[in-house]
Design an enzyme around this catalytic site. Structure first.
Site, PDB file in Angstrom:
ATOM      1  N   LYS A 129       0.838  -1.205   0.000  1.00 56.05           N
ATOM      2  CA  LYS A 129       0.000   0.000   0.000  1.00 56.05           C
ATOM      3  C   LYS A 129       0.878   1.264   0.000  1.00 56.05           C
ATOM      4  O   LYS A 129       2.058   1.213   0.385  1.00 56.05           O
ATOM      5  CB  LYS A 129      -0.914  -0.002   1.238  1.00 56.05           C
ATOM      6  CG  LYS A 129      -0.178   0.103   2.563  1.00 56.05           C
ATOM      7  CD  LYS A 129      -1.120  -0.133   3.741  1.00 56.05           C
ATOM      8  CE  LYS A 129      -0.335  -0.052   5.039  1.00 56.05           C
ATOM      9  NZ  LYS A 129      -1.081  -0.602   6.178  1.00 56.05           N
ATOM     10  N   TYR A 173      16.537  30.022   4.959  1.00 61.29           N
ATOM     11  CA  TYR A 173      15.434  30.850   5.470  1.00 61.29           C
ATOM     12  C   TYR A 173      15.645  31.203   6.944  1.00 61.29           C
ATOM     13  O   TYR A 173      15.934  30.331   7.749  1.00 61.29           O
ATOM     14  CB  TYR A 173      14.096  30.116   5.312  1.00 61.29           C
ATOM     15  CG  TYR A 173      13.582  30.150   3.889  1.00 61.29           C
ATOM     16  CD1 TYR A 173      13.229  31.356   3.282  1.00 61.29           C
ATOM     17  CD2 TYR A 173      13.457  28.972   3.153  1.00 61.29           C
ATOM     18  CE1 TYR A 173      12.772  31.387   1.972  1.00 61.29           C
ATOM     19  CE2 TYR A 173      12.985  28.995   1.846  1.00 61.29           C
ATOM     20  CZ  TYR A 173      12.646  30.212   1.266  1.00 61.29           C
ATOM     21  OH  TYR A 173      12.197  30.244  -0.032  1.00 61.29           O
TER      22      TYR A 173
HETATM   23  C1  LIG Z   1      -0.262  -1.666   6.899  1.00 58.61           C
HETATM   24  C2  LIG Z   1      -0.901  -2.919   7.368  1.00 58.61           C
HETATM   25  C3  LIG Z   1      -0.132  -4.093   7.604  1.00 58.61           C
HETATM   26  C4  LIG Z   1       1.374  -4.122   7.544  1.00 58.61           C
HETATM   27  O1  LIG Z   1       1.937  -3.737   8.770  1.00 58.61           O
HETATM   28  P1  LIG Z   1       3.534  -3.777   8.995  1.00 58.61           P
HETATM   29  O2  LIG Z   1       3.696  -3.308  10.391  1.00 58.61           O
HETATM   30  O3  LIG Z   1       4.127  -2.831   8.009  1.00 58.61           O
HETATM   31  O4  LIG Z   1       3.976  -5.176   8.754  1.00 58.61           O
HETATM   32  C5  LIG Z   1      -0.820  -5.251   7.911  1.00 58.61           C
HETATM   33  N1  LIG Z   1      -2.173  -5.265   8.017  1.00 58.61           N
HETATM   34  C6  LIG Z   1      -2.912  -4.171   7.823  1.00 58.61           C
HETATM   35  C7  LIG Z   1      -4.385  -4.251   7.984  1.00 58.61           C
HETATM   36  C8  LIG Z   1      -2.314  -2.956   7.518  1.00 58.61           C
HETATM   37  O5  LIG Z   1      -3.067  -1.855   7.354  1.00 58.61           O
END
Ligand SMILES: *Cc1c(COP(=O)(O)O)cnc(C)c1O
Length: 338
Positions: A33, A248
Site C-alpha cells: 500500500k 530561510y
Molecule cells: C499496513 C498494514 C499491515 C502491515 O503492517 P507492517 O507493520 O508494516 O507489517 C498489515 N495489516 C494491515 C491491515 C495494515 O493496514
C-alpha cells in the site's frame, strides 16, 4: 536529480528471513500500500513476483490494477470501487461496506479485536454473514489487526485470544451458510516475529520486508536489511565565512569558514522540515539551517550525497517513525533497482 536506489539483494534477504519464520513464501502477503511504503509500487511488485511472492495487500483498486499481473491474490484494504478482476478481495471494514460492494466480488471480513479502528464488532458477525449472503458477495477470508504487536505487554496475547474465539464462531457460521473454509489472518510484521511462526493462512508483512522494522528493545528481532537508499545531487556550493548564516531565517551561523553545498532534496520531495536540527547523513554530514521546498544545505560540498540508507535514523531525527519517513517520499523521485 535526487533519486532512490532499491537493493534487490536486501529485499530478497528480508523475504528469505520472513519465509523461514512463517514456513513458506506462499504464506507471505506483501503489503504494497501507499506506493509500497514509498519504495515504488511497480518496482517492488515486480521484484516480489520475481522472488515468488503470490499475494499482495494494497489500499485501493487503482493500486491493485497497476500490479494485478504480478500476483494471484490481492487484498484491497479500503476501497469499494467495482472491478471484475477475480484476484481482488475487498476488505469489509464496517457493515455499510456490504451494500456498497458489487455482486459476486470476493470479500474478507475485518473484525475488530481491540484496536477500535476498522472492522465490524464481534457481535455483528451473524448480521454480516447474513447481509453478505443476501448481497451475493463471496466471503473468502476473515482478518483482524494488532494494535501493539511491537510493544512488550499483554496486548498481543489478549488480541490473539479474541481472534481465536472469533475463528471458532466463524467456523460455525461458515458451515451454516455452506461456505468453503475461510482464510484467517492476523499478523503484521511485528506480530510475526512475536509469534515466531504463522498458524494462520498468511501474514500481512510490510515494514519487515522493507528492512526497517522496529521492536521494543527487549523483543528479539532477526537481522533485516533496509532496501531503500536516498541520494541527492549538488545544486550549488560556496564558502560560508564566520558569522554568515544560511537558508530561510538564517537559523544556522558559521563559527569558522566552511565549505557547504545545497542539494536537490527538500520537503516537496518528502525530506521533511522536522528533520533539520537533528539530521546526520551516514557519512556524518549535517543539515545546516532550514530545509526548503526543493533544497537543503549540508556541511559538505561533494557532488553526490548519500542522504539516508536507513529510514529509522531519519525517523529519530524527525521524531516520527520509519513508516512516515518512507511514505513521505514522493512518487516523482526516480527509483532504480540494483
Ligand atoms: C499496513 C498494514 C499491515 C502491515 O503492517 P507492517 O507493520 O508494516 O507489517 C498489515 N495489516 C494491515 C491491515 C495494515 O493496514
Amino acid at each position: 536529480m535526487a533519486h532512490i536506489i532499491l537493493k534487490r539483494s536486501s529485499f530478497f534477504h528480508n523475504l528469505d528471513t520472513i519465509a523461514a519464520i512463517c514456513g513458506s513464501k506462499e504464506k507471505i502477503a506483501l503489503v504494497l500500500k501507499d506506493n509500497a511504503y514509498g519504495h515504488g509500487l511497480v518496482e517492488m511488485a515486480t521484484l516480489a513476483s520475481e522472488y515468488g511472492i503470490t499475494k499482495a495487500v494494497v489500499r485501493s483498486v487503482a493500486e491493485a490494477e497497476m500490479i494485478e499481473h504480478c500476483f494471484r491474490y490481492i487484498l484491497i484494504l479500503a476501497d469499494t470501487a467495482p472491478s471484475t478482476n477475480t484476484k481482488f478481495h475487498y476488505a469489509i471494514n464496517c457493515l455499510d461496506d456490504i451494500a456498497a460492494l458489487h455482486v459476486n466480488c470476493n470479500v474478507e471480513l475485518k473484525v475488530d479485536t481491540g484496536m477500535h479502528r476498522n472492522g465490524i464488532a464481534p457481535e455483528e458477525l451473524e448480521t454480516a454473514f447474513k447481509s453478505i449472503a443476501a448481497r451475493q458477495l463471496r466471503l473468502t477470508g476473515l482478518f483482524s489487526h494488532h494494535r501493539s504487536a511491537d510493544c512488550l505487554s499483554s496486548e498481543w496475547f489478549w488480541q490473539r485470544r479474541r481472534f481465536e474465539k472469533i475463528k471458532i464462531r466463524t467456523a460455525n457460521l461458515q458451515r451454516r451458510y455452506g461456505l468453503k473454509p475461510l482464510a484467517f489472518h492476523l499478523s503484521n510484521s511485528a506480530a510475526l516475529f512475536r509469534e515466531g511462526g504463522c498458524s494462520d493462512a498468511m501474514v500481512r508483512v510490510g515494514i519487515a520486508a522493507y528492512g526497517v522494522l522496529e521492536l521494543e528493545k527487549s523483543l528479539s528481532m532477526p537481522t533485516l536489511q533496509p532496501v531503500l537508499t536516498l541520494y541527492a545531487h549538488k545544486i550549488a556550493s560556496r564558502t560560508l565565512h564566520p558569522h554568515e548564516r544560511v537558508g530561510y531565517n538564517g537559523t544556522y551561523t558559521a563559527a569558522v569558514s566552511q565549505n557547504i553545498a545545497t542539494y536537490d532534496i527538500g520537503y516537496a520531495d518528502g525530506f521533511m522540515r522536522s528533520y533539520a536540527s537533528q539530521f546526520q547523513t551516514p557519512e556524518g554530514h549535517t543539515v545546516l539551517g532550514r530545509i526548503s521546498m526543493d533544497n537543503s544545505t549540508f556541511s559538505t560540498a561533494q557532488n553526490k550525497l548519500l542522504v539516508f540508507d536507513d529510514a529509522r535514523v531519519a525517523a529519530a531525527a524527525g521524531k516520527t517513525i520509519a513508516y512516515e519517513v518512507l511514505t513521505a517520499l514522493k512518487p516523482h523521485l526516480p527509483r532504480k533497482v540494483v
